[in-house]
Design a protein around this motif. Structure first.
Motif, PDB file in Angstrom:
ATOM      1  N   TYR A  58       0.837  -1.205   0.000  1.00  0.00           N
ATOM      2  CA  TYR A  58       0.000   0.000   0.000  1.00  0.00           C
ATOM      3  C   TYR A  58       0.872   1.255   0.000  1.00  0.00           C
ATOM      4  O   TYR A  58       0.796   2.093   0.899  1.00  0.00           O
ATOM      5  CB  TYR A  58      -0.942  -0.002   1.218  1.00  0.00           C
ATOM      6  CG  TYR A  58      -1.950  -1.117   1.193  1.00  0.00           C
ATOM      7  CD1 TYR A  58      -2.967  -1.137   0.240  1.00  0.00           C
ATOM      8  CD2 TYR A  58      -1.877  -2.158   2.111  1.00  0.00           C
ATOM      9  CE1 TYR A  58      -3.895  -2.165   0.207  1.00  0.00           C
ATOM     10  CE2 TYR A  58      -2.795  -3.200   2.090  1.00  0.00           C
ATOM     11  CZ  TYR A  58      -3.810  -3.199   1.129  1.00  0.00           C
ATOM     12  OH  TYR A  58      -4.719  -4.224   1.092  1.00  0.00           O
ATOM     13  N   ASN A  59       1.685   1.376  -1.030  1.00  0.00           N
ATOM     14  CA  ASN A  59       2.632   2.480  -1.076  1.00  0.00           C
ATOM     15  C   ASN A  59       2.116   3.705  -1.816  1.00  0.00           C
ATOM     16  O   ASN A  59       2.881   4.578  -2.220  1.00  0.00           O
ATOM     17  CB  ASN A  59       3.950   2.009  -1.694  1.00  0.00           C
ATOM     18  CG  ASN A  59       4.593   0.896  -0.895  1.00  0.00           C
ATOM     19  OD1 ASN A  59       4.598  -0.254  -1.313  1.00  0.00           O
ATOM     20  ND2 ASN A  59       5.105   1.227   0.284  1.00  0.00           N
ATOM     21  N   ASP A  60       0.777   3.770  -1.968  1.00  0.00           N
ATOM     22  CA  ASP A  60       0.169   4.989  -2.474  1.00  0.00           C
ATOM     23  C   ASP A  60      -0.376   5.791  -1.296  1.00  0.00           C
ATOM     24  O   ASP A  60      -0.559   5.268  -0.192  1.00  0.00           O
ATOM     25  CB  ASP A  60      -0.948   4.677  -3.473  1.00  0.00           C
ATOM     26  CG  ASP A  60      -1.979   3.702  -2.906  1.00  0.00           C
ATOM     27  OD1 ASP A  60      -1.624   2.896  -2.018  1.00  0.00           O
ATOM     28  OD2 ASP A  60      -3.147   3.740  -3.337  1.00  0.00           O
ATOM     29  N   TRP A  61      -0.609   7.078  -1.531  1.00  0.00           N
ATOM     30  CA  TRP A  61      -1.124   7.954  -0.473  1.00  0.00           C
ATOM     31  C   TRP A  61      -1.874   9.104  -1.117  1.00  0.00           C
ATOM     32  O   TRP A  61      -1.468   9.585  -2.178  1.00  0.00           O
ATOM     33  CB  TRP A  61       0.045   8.493   0.366  1.00  0.00           C
ATOM     34  CG  TRP A  61      -0.423   9.329   1.532  1.00  0.00           C
ATOM     35  CD1 TRP A  61      -0.823   8.898   2.751  1.00  0.00           C
ATOM     36  CD2 TRP A  61      -0.569  10.743   1.551  1.00  0.00           C
ATOM     37  NE1 TRP A  61      -1.201   9.954   3.543  1.00  0.00           N
ATOM     38  CE2 TRP A  61      -1.056  11.108   2.824  1.00  0.00           C
ATOM     39  CE3 TRP A  61      -0.348  11.770   0.607  1.00  0.00           C
ATOM     40  CZ2 TRP A  61      -1.325  12.440   3.182  1.00  0.00           C
ATOM     41  CZ3 TRP A  61      -0.605  13.078   0.969  1.00  0.00           C
ATOM     42  CH2 TRP A  61      -1.089  13.401   2.246  1.00  0.00           C
ATOM     43  N   PRO A  62      -3.016   9.525  -0.589  1.00  0.00           N
ATOM     44  CA  PRO A  62      -3.589   9.197   0.726  1.00  0.00           C
ATOM     45  C   PRO A  62      -4.449   7.935   0.758  1.00  0.00           C
ATOM     46  O   PRO A  62      -4.830   7.485   1.837  1.00  0.00           O
ATOM     47  CB  PRO A  62      -4.458  10.418   1.024  1.00  0.00           C
ATOM     48  CG  PRO A  62      -4.912  10.882  -0.318  1.00  0.00           C
ATOM     49  CD  PRO A  62      -3.736  10.639  -1.239  1.00  0.00           C
ATOM     50  N   LEU A  63      -4.772   7.354  -0.406  1.00  0.00           N
ATOM     51  CA  LEU A  63      -5.558   6.130  -0.405  1.00  0.00           C
ATOM     52  C   LEU A  63      -4.641   4.925  -0.244  1.00  0.00           C
ATOM     53  O   LEU A  63      -3.415   5.047  -0.246  1.00  0.00           O
ATOM     54  CB  LEU A  63      -6.367   6.031  -1.696  1.00  0.00           C
ATOM     55  CG  LEU A  63      -7.378   7.164  -1.937  1.00  0.00           C
ATOM     56  CD1 LEU A  63      -8.090   6.986  -3.272  1.00  0.00           C
ATOM     57  CD2 LEU A  63      -8.394   7.252  -0.794  1.00  0.00           C
ATOM     58  N   MET A  64      -5.248   3.757  -0.111  1.00  0.00           N
ATOM     59  CA  MET A  64      -4.496   2.513   0.036  1.00  0.00           C
ATOM     60  C   MET A  64      -4.925   1.581  -1.082  1.00  0.00           C
ATOM     61  O   MET A  64      -5.990   0.983  -1.041  1.00  0.00           O
ATOM     62  CB  MET A  64      -4.758   1.887   1.409  1.00  0.00           C
ATOM     63  CG  MET A  64      -4.361   2.797   2.565  1.00  0.00           C
ATOM     64  SD  MET A  64      -4.650   2.086   4.211  1.00  0.00           S
ATOM     65  CE  MET A  64      -3.411   0.794   4.270  1.00  0.00           C
ATOM     66  N   ASN A  65      -4.084   1.531  -2.114  1.00  0.00           N
ATOM     67  CA  ASN A  65      -4.411   0.791  -3.332  1.00  0.00           C
ATOM     68  C   ASN A  65      -5.727   1.287  -3.913  1.00  0.00           C
ATOM     69  O   ASN A  65      -6.557   0.514  -4.391  1.00  0.00           O
ATOM     70  CB  ASN A  65      -4.480  -0.715  -3.053  1.00  0.00           C
ATOM     71  CG  ASN A  65      -4.387  -1.539  -4.325  1.00  0.00           C
ATOM     72  OD1 ASN A  65      -3.908  -1.066  -5.354  1.00  0.00           O
ATOM     73  ND2 ASN A  65      -4.864  -2.772  -4.264  1.00  0.00           N
ATOM     74  N   GLY A  66      -5.911   2.594  -3.853  1.00  0.00           N
ATOM     75  CA  GLY A  66      -7.089   3.222  -4.415  1.00  0.00           C
ATOM     76  C   GLY A  66      -8.315   3.212  -3.520  1.00  0.00           C
ATOM     77  O   GLY A  66      -9.368   3.729  -3.902  1.00  0.00           O
ATOM     78  N   ALA A  67      -8.213   2.656  -2.338  1.00  0.00           N
ATOM     79  CA  ALA A  67      -9.357   2.560  -1.426  1.00  0.00           C
ATOM     80  C   ALA A  67      -9.045   3.280  -0.121  1.00  0.00           C
ATOM     81  O   ALA A  67      -7.885   3.417   0.271  1.00  0.00           O
ATOM     82  CB  ALA A  67      -9.696   1.103  -1.151  1.00  0.00           C
ATOM     83  N   LEU A  68     -10.097   3.737   0.551  1.00  0.00           N
ATOM     84  CA  LEU A  68      -9.909   4.388   1.836  1.00  0.00           C
ATOM     85  C   LEU A  68      -9.492   3.386   2.904  1.00  0.00           C
ATOM     86  O   LEU A  68      -8.583   3.630   3.696  1.00  0.00           O
ATOM     87  CB  LEU A  68     -11.204   5.091   2.265  1.00  0.00           C
ATOM     88  CG  LEU A  68     -11.149   5.813   3.621  1.00  0.00           C
ATOM     89  CD1 LEU A  68     -10.106   6.923   3.592  1.00  0.00           C
ATOM     90  CD2 LEU A  68     -12.533   6.373   3.981  1.00  0.00           C
TER      91      LEU A  68
END
Length: 343
Positions: free
Chosen positions: A225-235
């Motif tokens: 889950y190295n995206d931000w602010p979402l986590m793999n596109g999900a909250l």
């Protein structure tokens, strides 16, 4: 019979405790590097006294390497490792344990010396004794943590890592607070204001975030889950829920990272608000105001560093910096909480 200083303050005692605090901080950093380099399981025996000496011959090194080859981490992750590679991770763990022994000596020997020379304030004696016992407990907890990775796992149990790191941060805070008390003596007056409770609540929230960060580290949750602010596109991540409550809170990679993020948002907002209202307060002394602003700035910078570390997939350098920053945030929060209770 123990003799005590007639005064309630001692600057030499305070300086000694600040040195101990610096060494505990170094322990936190070296411990983080040991974990990040997967070195913590390289020494498979607990020898509190004789373990202070490293292997001194080729036969000694081979014996240590053979012991390491018997644990799951070697067979499942490091099969085929060379002696030189083993020595690299061994030195990290040995240095961490040696530093722990040195911290114990640097605490106990001056403690005894100050007591004998009547330079130890009476009101600090029991607290210092408690800190020494907690330091000894930390060594046992460290081995308890390492032992969890020697049989059925390739790394230590996340909850045991959390206890080990949490105790280290607790010791850091206690030593800092006691050093301030030794430097300044008994407060002339305790402030009957809500600022003491507010500062304590913020300190507690910082400590909670440290514990949650330890669970992220123990579960290697910074690698997903190295995206931000979402986590793999999900909250909320799809794998948030584990098999039960404990599995969710302590062992779900999605859950521990999500919880760490949410508390980070809460902590950042609380710290910024604390700094803003403290600065505008007509009740607080200037030193308290400056410390509140310093805490707010440190928390804000730590939040930014945390995001950068996450999106970069937790490289060793950034991860160590993130852990160091957490310790500095806690130290500033301790200073603020201590200061607002005094005039």
């Amino acid at each position: 019979m123990i003799s005590f200083l007639s005064s309630d303050r001692s600057k030499p005692v305070a300086i000694w405790l600040f040195v101990v605090a610096a060494m505990v901080l170094a322990m936190v950093i070296v411990g983080g590097a040991t974990r990040l380099t997967d070195s913590g399981l390289s020494i498979t025996e607990w020898k509190p006294v004789t373990g202070a000496l490293p292997p001194l011959s080729e036969a000694d090194w081979q014996a240590e390497f053979d012991l390491y080859k018997q644990i799951p981490q070697y067979s499942q992750l490091n099969a085929g490792m060379t002696m030189a590679e083993f020595q690299t991770i061994y030195w990290w763990e040995w240095s961490h344990r040696l530093l722990g022994r040195l911290v114990g000596l640097v605490f106990f020997v001056p403690f005894a010396w100050f007591a004998i020379r009547r330079q130890l304030p009476r009101r600090l004696f029991l607290r210092l004794g408690g800190i020494f016992l907690l330091g000894g407990l930390q060594g046992a907890v460290g081995w308890w943590m390492v032992a969890s990775g020697l049989t059925h796992r390739v790394s230590v149990a996340p909850e045991r890592l959390m206890v080990h790191l949490g105790l280290a941060f607790a010791l850091l805070g206690l030593v800092m607070w006691t050093a301030f008390d030794a430097w300044a003596g008994t407060a002339r007056q305790t402030l009957p204001s809500p600022w003491g409770r507010r500062a304590a609540a913020l300190l507690g929230l910082i400590y909670l975030q440290v514990l949650l960060g330890a669970l992220v580290a123990g579960n290697d949750a910074g690698l997903i889950y190295n995206d931000w602010p979402l986590m793999n596109g999900a909250l909320i991540p799809d794998d948030y829920l584990g098999a039960n409550l404990w599995a969710t809170l302590a062992h779900s990679q999605g859950a521990v990272q999500f919880n760490h993020r949410i508390v980070a948002y809460l902590l950042t907002g609380a710290a910024l608000a604390m700094g803003f209202f403290a600065w505008r307060s007509t009740y607080l002394a200037r030193e308290s105001k400056l410390l509140a602003v310093a805490v707010a700035a440190a928390v804000g910078l730590q939040a930014i560093l945390g995001v950068v570390t996450l999106v970069m997939r937790a490289p060793v350098g950034l991860s160590i910096a993130h852990q160091l920053a957490a310790a500095l945030v806690l130290m500033l929060a301790v200073a603020f909480a201590w200061r607002v209770r005094r005039v």
